[in-house]
Scaffold this active site. Structure first.
Site, PDB file in Angstrom:
ATOM      1  N   ASP A  55       0.797  -1.136   0.204  1.00  0.00           N
ATOM      2  CA  ASP A  55       0.136   0.218   0.073  1.00  0.00           C
ATOM      3  C   ASP A  55       0.926   1.205  -0.006  1.00  0.00           C
ATOM      4  O   ASP A  55       1.963   1.324   0.809  1.00  0.00           O
ATOM      5  CB  ASP A  55      -0.784   0.104   1.231  1.00  0.00           C
ATOM      6  CG  ASP A  55      -1.798   1.117   1.328  1.00  0.00           C
ATOM      7  OD1 ASP A  55      -2.271   1.323   0.294  1.00  0.00           O
ATOM      8  OD2 ASP A  55      -2.348   1.358   2.430  1.00  0.00           O
ATOM      9  N   ASP A  81       3.281   4.659  -5.454  1.00  0.00           N
ATOM     10  CA  ASP A  81       2.477   5.994  -5.310  1.00  0.00           C
ATOM     11  C   ASP A  81       3.382   6.995  -5.617  1.00  0.00           C
ATOM     12  O   ASP A  81       4.368   7.576  -4.926  1.00  0.00           O
ATOM     13  CB  ASP A  81       2.186   6.085  -3.635  1.00  0.00           C
ATOM     14  CG  ASP A  81       1.405   7.503  -3.488  1.00  0.00           C
ATOM     15  OD1 ASP A  81       1.463   8.381  -4.471  1.00  0.00           O
ATOM     16  OD2 ASP A  81       1.169   7.658  -2.122  1.00  0.00           O
ATOM     17  N   GLU A 123      -0.866   6.002  -8.706  1.00  0.00           N
ATOM     18  CA  GLU A 123      -1.781   6.807  -8.088  1.00  0.00           C
ATOM     19  C   GLU A 123      -1.609   8.384  -8.885  1.00  0.00           C
ATOM     20  O   GLU A 123      -0.537   8.691  -9.061  1.00  0.00           O
ATOM     21  CB  GLU A 123      -1.589   7.134  -6.735  1.00  0.00           C
ATOM     22  CG  GLU A 123      -2.209   8.348  -5.974  1.00  0.00           C
ATOM     23  CD  GLU A 123      -2.233   8.417  -4.546  1.00  0.00           C
ATOM     24  OE1 GLU A 123      -2.065   7.178  -3.839  1.00  0.00           O
ATOM     25  OE2 GLU A 123      -2.251   9.498  -3.940  1.00  0.00           O
ATOM     26  N   HIS A 150      -7.531   9.852   3.873  1.00  0.00           N
ATOM     27  CA  HIS A 150      -7.204   8.898   4.815  1.00  0.00           C
ATOM     28  C   HIS A 150      -7.578   9.159   6.408  1.00  0.00           C
ATOM     29  O   HIS A 150      -7.309  10.318   6.684  1.00  0.00           O
ATOM     30  CB  HIS A 150      -5.561   8.640   4.867  1.00  0.00           C
ATOM     31  CG  HIS A 150      -5.249   7.736   3.617  1.00  0.00           C
ATOM     32  ND1 HIS A 150      -3.993   8.496   2.831  1.00  0.00           N
ATOM     33  CD2 HIS A 150      -5.492   6.724   2.957  1.00  0.00           C
ATOM     34  CE1 HIS A 150      -3.813   7.835   1.678  1.00  0.00           C
ATOM     35  NE2 HIS A 150      -4.696   6.665   1.792  1.00  0.00           N
ATOM     36  N   HIS A 177      -9.116   5.023  -2.161  1.00  0.00           N
ATOM     37  CA  HIS A 177      -8.657   5.226  -0.536  1.00  0.00           C
ATOM     38  C   HIS A 177      -9.234   5.773   0.279  1.00  0.00           C
ATOM     39  O   HIS A 177     -10.548   6.554  -0.045  1.00  0.00           O
ATOM     40  CB  HIS A 177      -7.180   5.770  -0.872  1.00  0.00           C
ATOM     41  CG  HIS A 177      -6.271   4.945  -1.505  1.00  0.00           C
ATOM     42  ND1 HIS A 177      -4.912   4.320  -1.059  1.00  0.00           N
ATOM     43  CD2 HIS A 177      -6.108   4.538  -2.786  1.00  0.00           C
ATOM     44  CE1 HIS A 177      -4.357   3.635  -1.685  1.00  0.00           C
ATOM     45  NE2 HIS A 177      -5.135   3.919  -2.828  1.00  0.00           N
ATOM     46  N   GLY A 195     -11.211   4.526   2.824  1.00  0.00           N
ATOM     47  CA  GLY A 195     -12.578   3.910   2.968  1.00  0.00           C
ATOM     48  C   GLY A 195     -13.375   4.168   4.213  1.00  0.00           C
ATOM     49  O   GLY A 195     -14.380   3.845   4.272  1.00  0.00           O
ATOM     50  N   ASN A 246     -10.166   0.788  -0.091  1.00  0.00           N
ATOM     51  CA  ASN A 246      -9.103   0.336   1.052  1.00  0.00           C
ATOM     52  C   ASN A 246      -9.606   1.047   2.604  1.00  0.00           C
ATOM     53  O   ASN A 246     -10.182   2.206   2.602  1.00  0.00           O
ATOM     54  CB  ASN A 246      -7.751   1.499   0.662  1.00  0.00           C
ATOM     55  CG  ASN A 246      -7.281   0.975  -0.536  1.00  0.00           C
ATOM     56  OD1 ASN A 246      -7.700   0.192  -1.225  1.00  0.00           O
ATOM     57  ND2 ASN A 246      -6.035   1.502  -0.581  1.00  0.00           N
ATOM     58  N   THR A 302      -8.348   2.498   9.063  1.00  0.00           N
ATOM     59  CA  THR A 302      -8.518   3.212  10.271  1.00  0.00           C
ATOM     60  C   THR A 302      -9.638   2.549  10.607  1.00  0.00           C
ATOM     61  O   THR A 302      -9.712   2.676  12.297  1.00  0.00           O
ATOM     62  CB  THR A 302      -8.708   4.796   9.964  1.00  0.00           C
ATOM     63  OG1 THR A 302      -7.581   5.283   9.350  1.00  0.00           O
ATOM     64  CG2 THR A 302      -9.014   5.724  11.327  1.00  0.00           C
TER      65      THR A 302
HETATM   66  P1  13P Z   1      -8.454   4.755   5.949  1.00  0.00           P
HETATM   67  O1  13P Z   1      -7.528   4.438   6.994  1.00  0.00           O
HETATM   68  O2  13P Z   1      -8.946   6.116   6.066  1.00  0.00           O
HETATM   69  O3  13P Z   1      -9.561   3.812   6.022  1.00  0.00           O
HETATM   70  O4  13P Z   1      -7.759   4.663   4.510  1.00  0.00           O
HETATM   71  C1  13P Z   1      -7.030   3.409   4.184  1.00  0.00           C
HETATM   72  C2  13P Z   1      -6.189   3.454   2.824  1.00  0.00           C
HETATM   73  O5  13P Z   1      -6.781   4.071   1.759  1.00  0.00           O
HETATM   74  C3  13P Z   1      -4.978   2.864   2.720  1.00  0.00           C
HETATM   75  O6  13P Z   1      -4.499   3.145   1.548  1.00  0.00           O
END
Ligand code: 13P
Length: 287
Positions: free
Chosen positions: A84, A105, A135, A177, A207, A209, A229, A232
């Protein structure tokens, strides 16, 4: 079954659902996500940030753990092990370590350098049967100490990067994020539609999500988002469940301090979060 992510995401795009990428941090996280995917008969992508890879003592350890777990847990649904937000160097290391998918990225480089580095990594990844995500337009919020401003990607730049032979594209559309601030403007669907059309309908990646309202997730999937994705939200669920266990004094009762018992409520919370997301994204029974 460890596979690259290309076929599962093309199927998702054509079937109008999305495959979840859930980030892993340790053995418990990995096991919880794999078991949930198997239980729901859903394809899944395990995301590993460079920081999480380092924490788990390196990408080779992660690859060995995931491959072994797939075998010992009898996981038959398609699983991709994906870097990632990889750097140029990190992407090369994951190709060597046996990952099945990488994200490069290059969004913080100027477009020419992003193009040059992405081109090189596409050739290297594909020579090893590994899928590659690129990206355009940085995603807002913080990821491993890198803070992006949440740009909206330019459709022409997206078209240029997509034409390099990448398998799926992360395009910033106002997503962030981490937890969304109260004054967040929401996803830019006009931009998403333009990007979807400019990129020959390549599978798109959303990203950030965590915390996106369900109706926005559904609209994004209808406009070509095939991979979402989530990181968090699993972390928050894990922390909350662990705190409740400790605050109730359960770690002081019987053998409650045994790490396997202490971590169990958090693991259950991760499983519940992953299940909820797979149901929302529509990937259940799509293995
Ligand atoms: P979150 O931590 O906001 O869920 O995003 C995860 C992400 O996009 C990892 O690349």
């Amino acid at each position: 079954m460890l596979v690259n992510a290309t076929e599962m995401l093309q199927k998702a795009r054509d079937g109008h659902y999305a495959v979840g990428q859930f980030n892993i941090n340790n053995l418990e996280w990995t096991k919880a996500i794999l078991q949930t995917a198997q239980e729901l008969n859903s394809p899944v992508i395990l995301g590993v940030s460079e920081g999480a890879g380092k924490y788990m003592t390196g990408f080779a350890t992660v690859a060995a753990m995931v491959k072994s777990m797939i075998e010992t847990l009898g996981i038959t649904v398609p699983v991709a092990l994906h870097l990632d937000h990889g750097t140029y160097e990190g992407a090369k290391k994951c190709i060597e370590a046996g990952f099945s998918s990488i994200m490069f990225d290059g969004s913080h480089y100027d477009i020419e350098e992003n193009v040059a580095k992405t081109t090189e990594l596409v050739a290297l990844a594909h020579a090893n049967n590994i899928s590659i995500e690129a990206e355009v337009g940085s995603i807002g919020g913080e990821e491993d100490g890198v803070v992006g401003m949440g740009e909206v990607a330019d459709p022409q730049e997206c078209a240029r990067i997509a034409s390099l032979g990448i398998d799926f594209l992360a395009a910033g559309i106002g997503n962030i994020h981490g937890v969304y601030p109260a004054n967040w403007k929401g996803l830019d669907f006009e931009a998403l539609e333009k990007i979807h059309n400019a990129t020959n309908h390549i599978p798109l990646v959303l990203h950030g999500g965590t915390g996106i309202p369900e109706d926005m997730i559904r609209t994004a999937i209808n406009l070509g988002v095939s991979k979402i994705n989530v990181n968090t939200e699993c972390q928050l669920a894990f922390a909350k469940a662990t705190r409740a266990y400790v605050e109730a004094g359960k770690d002081l009762q019987g053998k409650g301090f045994d790490p396997r018992k202490l971590l169990a409520p958090g693991v259950d919370a991760i499983k519940a979060t992953v299940k909820e997301k797979m149901e929302l994204f529509g990937s259940v029974n799509k293995a």
